[in-house]
Each structure stands twice: as C-alpha cells, then as structure tokens.
Design an enzyme around this catalytic site. Structure first.
Site, PDB file in Angstrom:
ATOM      1  N   SER A 143       0.570  -1.385  -0.167  1.00 16.97           N
ATOM      2  CA  SER A 143       0.232  -0.176  -0.373  1.00 16.97           C
ATOM      3  C   SER A 143       0.553   1.429  -0.210  1.00 16.97           C
ATOM      4  O   SER A 143       1.595   1.050   0.382  1.00 16.97           O
ATOM      5  CB  SER A 143      -1.250   0.004   1.425  1.00 16.97           C
ATOM      6  OG  SER A 143      -1.524   1.261   1.560  1.00 16.97           O
ATOM      7  N   TYR A 156      -2.339  -1.393   9.836  1.00 18.12           N
ATOM      8  CA  TYR A 156      -2.133  -1.427   8.598  1.00 18.12           C
ATOM      9  C   TYR A 156      -0.777  -1.067   8.445  1.00 18.12           C
ATOM     10  O   TYR A 156      -0.318  -2.157   6.793  1.00 18.12           O
ATOM     11  CB  TYR A 156      -3.838  -0.555   8.415  1.00 18.12           C
ATOM     12  CG  TYR A 156      -3.370  -1.414   7.212  1.00 18.12           C
ATOM     13  CD1 TYR A 156      -4.465  -1.807   5.798  1.00 18.12           C
ATOM     14  CD2 TYR A 156      -3.089   0.076   5.287  1.00 18.12           C
ATOM     15  CE1 TYR A 156      -4.160  -2.124   4.553  1.00 18.12           C
ATOM     16  CE2 TYR A 156      -3.690   0.354   4.338  1.00 18.12           C
ATOM     17  CZ  TYR A 156      -4.558  -1.129   4.050  1.00 18.12           C
ATOM     18  OH  TYR A 156      -3.762  -1.285   1.877  1.00 18.12           O
TER      19      TYR A 156
END
Length: 217
Positions: A143, A156
């Site tokens: 990401s 995350y």
C-alpha cells in the site's frame, strides 16, 4: 479506457482475497491474459460467484491466509486442478482506522496476522513448487501506507511496511531460483474494504490525491 492485457497464456496464478475488489480485478486480468486462476477467500459465496464468472479458467477454494494448513490445501488444490503454479498474488488484507493510542493489541495483532504473516506463509508455501517448476512470480499487494507514515493506520501501515520489506528479502533470496518477488503500493482505491470510510469515486471527490480522485480496481 480498458487495461492493457498481459500475455499469461498457460500460466496458473493463485489470487488471495479474490472474491471482490482488487483481488477480483486481478483474477479477471489473469483470465483476460489467457491464464488460469485459483481465487481464494474466506467469503465463500462471493468467491465462488467471482470464479464462476470466468468459466473453466477459474476455480474457487475457501482459504484463511493466517492458517498454514489452508495454504497447503490451496496449493494442493491448485496443483490438482491445473497441474502447476506459476504465480501468487498476495492480495488478502484488512484495514480499520484508529489512532495508535486507542488501538488495541488484539486488533493490531489481527491486522498483522492477515496482512503480513499471511503473506509470509503464502510465500513460504509456494516456493518449493515454484522451484520445481523452474521459477515463478510472487506479487505482494502492499500500500502507499507502506511507503510513508499515515495517521490512523497503526496495524495496517506497519503490516504494509512489513510486506514491502519481506518482498525485498524474497526478491534477493529467490532470484537464483528464477522466482521474482515484487510489491505493489496502491494509493486510495475504492473497494468494499475502503468504502466504509466514506470515499467516493469521480473527479474532485478525493482532494488528498494529486489528481483529486481515488483509484478503482
């Protein structure tokens, strides 16, 4: 504009988290390129429906990426159905926004287990089969949160930084076996995972990005 089609003729690719969102788009790209795909997910109905859209070029198997036994079963299933494995796309993931000081240890561990430990187990599981087949490709979906520090992404962000590092290590260790390892770092993309935060598609609806819009799968 449609995406360019990559020639994947006769390639067999396993895509985790393939029931919807980015994973389903990856699975479609494999089939469009002439390959065969095994879609895996814990979402059984959606996963089976997605694979069903691709006819005989796709199969679905339920798969918890945090479980070693599920990984081995998914690999065995791939071999039984298609005879080989050429590619692995580690796409399965989870996310939830929370300030670090309010994040629970339990949730932090859960996110890391899915997003990072699951990637590690997957890579470890497919390496012998790819070695035996003369090589392969592993694509780990990280990401933009794995490239910079973003608020509200304790578990995350940490896991996606870990995926980036693990990919680099794998690339170095596995090059001699002709197994390529790459990480991909999408920015904000509209999927069922991100939709709950209130993002919208379309021009001007995401001013935080240079082009003012979110991506779509």
């Amino acid at each position: 504009m449609s995406a360019a089609v990559v020639d994947l003729s006769n390639k067999v690719v396993l895509v985790t988290g393939g029931a919807r969102g980015l994973g389903a788009a990856v699975a479609r790209a494999v089939v469009d390129g002439g390959g065969r795909v095994v879609v895996t997910d814990v979402l059984e109905e959606e996963g089976a429906a997605t694979a069903g859209e691709f006819g005989g070029a796709a199969r679905f198997v339920r798969h918890d990426v945090t479980a070693e036994s599920d990984w081995q079963a998914a690999l065995d299933f791939t071999g039984a159905e298609f005879g080989r494995i050429d590619g692995l796309v580690n796409n399965a993931g989870t996310s939830a926004g929370q300030l670090l000081e309010h994040e629970t240890v339990e949730h932090f561990r859960q996110v890391v287990e899915i997003n990072l430990v699951g990637v590690f187990i997957g890579m470890k599981t497919v390496i012998p089969a790819m070695r035996a087949g003369g090589g392969g490709s592993v694509v780990n979906i990280s990401s933009a949160a794995g490239l910079t520090g973003l608020a509200l992404t304790a578990g995350y962000g940490a896991s996606k930084w870990g995926v980036r590092g693990l990919s680099k290590i794998g690339a170095v260790e596995l090059a001699e076996a002709r197994i390529r390892v790459n990480s991909v770092h999408p920015g904000m993309t509209y999927t069922p995972m991100t939709a709950p935060v209130g993002i919208r598609t379309g021009e001007g609806n995401y001013p935080g990005a240079p082009m003012g819009r979110v991506g779509v799968p």
